[in-house]
Design an enzyme around this catalytic site. Sequence first.
Site, PDB file in Angstrom:
ATOM      1  CG  ASP A   1       0.085   6.956  -1.249  1.00 43.19           C
ATOM      2  OD1 ASP A   1      -1.020   7.476  -1.443  1.00 43.19           O
ATOM      3  OD2 ASP A   1       1.084   7.588  -0.860  1.00 43.19           O
TER       4      ASP A   1
ATOM      5  CD  GLU B   1      -3.495   4.248  -1.210  1.00 40.31           C
ATOM      6  OE1 GLU B   1      -3.495   5.467  -1.423  1.00 40.31           O
ATOM      7  OE2 GLU B   1      -3.330   3.767  -0.062  1.00 40.31           O
TER       8      GLU B   1
ATOM      9  CG  ASP C   1      -5.635   0.910   3.646  1.00 42.82           C
ATOM     10  OD1 ASP C   1      -5.502   2.113   3.340  1.00 42.82           O
ATOM     11  OD2 ASP C   1      -5.704   0.507   4.826  1.00 42.82           O
TER      12      ASP C   1
ATOM     13  CD  GLU D   1      -2.022   1.483   2.910  1.00 43.17           C
ATOM     14  OE1 GLU D   1      -1.819   0.583   3.747  1.00 43.17           O
ATOM     15  OE2 GLU D   1      -2.427   2.629   3.220  1.00 43.17           O
TER      16      GLU D   1
END
Lengths: 236, 236
Positions: free
Chosen positions: B52, B124, B121, B48
């Site tokens: 991101d 990502e 989450d 994650e």
Amino acid sequence: MIKGLNEMLKQDFGIHIDDQDLLDEAFTQASYVNEHRGEGLKFYERLEFLGDAVLQLIVSDYIFKRYPKMPQGRLTRLRAAMVNEQSFSTFARECHFNQYIRLGKGEEKAGARDRDSLLCDIFESFVGCLYLDQGQAEVTRFVTKVIFPKLDEGMFAEFFDHKTELQELAQADGPVAIDYELVDEYGPDNDRSFKVNVSIDSKLYGVGIGHSKKAAEQKAAQQALEQFDTEGDNLV
Amino acid sequence: MIKGLNEMLKQDFGIHIDDQDLLDEAFTQASYVNEHRGEGLKFYERLEFLGDAVLQLIVSDYIFKRYPKMPQGRLTRLRAAMVNEQSFSTFARECHFNQYIRLGKGEEKAGARDRDSLLCDIFESFVGCLYLDQGQAEVTRFVTKVIFPKLDEGMFAEFFDHKTELQELAQADGPVAIDYELVDEYGPDNDRSFKVNVSIDSKLYGVGIGHSKKAAEQKAAQQALEQFDTEGDNLV
């Protein structure tokens, strides 16, 4: 066109920016554009927006792979220590970028050329320019020269409280005993050195030397942490 | 191994993840790992972290190039509207990711599977997995299918106050007169439509139609803004 900039980039970093207007844009503040209306100049802010995102990814990718066991929380804190105004302004100065910035007269007088916030912006806008002109792989090459060696030199270490980090990590799976033991001290009173061992459940994990017990403990904790980040979380 | 996930990705997105363990990691919450100790499972948080940063750059690159005149402030606000929990959880649901997440029993009972923060989450972490396994170009292809069309559908428009944005942008170089004029209204009382023109210094810049005067003004301002973002800042 900003004189000498492309030449410096070539000499110091082996970089040549093909689009000279884009390079000029990366080093030009709005205040300069406002004083030169009608010349069709652009200022660096859009490139800074882009460069920021490029740097975030390249740094994230690097630390993700370098520390294959580092948990997300520590990765996030490490990235924040690397990607911020203080570090980027330092890099910009080391790259001599401050000499090439185009500022308005008022900003020049006010000392903007040596302001951390501006230097940080310019570092990011240069990266945005490099990304657009030469591609992401070239940015990675640049960052590998300018930023990543600092990790080994301990530049970002001061941002961490290693003892707290070690405690969080070592106790993630339940309580353990972390002990710091002063094993040696030497040198004259005005230049005394301390050596500290850190052990977890009686097993030695790290050794640190510093000019205070506190500094030595931090270094011992840092060494212990590196084992967690690179080798696995089943050490304890 | 999570059943059916790679098959769904193949069918819906033409994606195949070679490293099945990595794909499983991207869809596994810590609560599940805690209930399956000793199986060597990993949870999604590191992926994650990486995903991101990948998404930030790909979205930044796209809007930077799509809106060549959009100032930094608007770029930053647009990116924030696109890259956030609300939008990513929406995308995760549209991609049916929620069906494949591995949760601990307590989290399942607590309804985590439908929680925006978890879905964000997972979106990502999937991107982090795709980036590592198939490379950045594949992520761009995925995002071009899943996120960028939403821009044309107006998904992120609600995040903006277009009238305020237009005022800021049009007056950047000094005061101008921005006028909103109701030029038409039609339809029955329970389904009335309003048409509004916006002009800057008496020149028409945009037209908007909506079910309230306020909505029509926002749309007119949005149309005016698009001219600034794509065509140049010397329109006024």
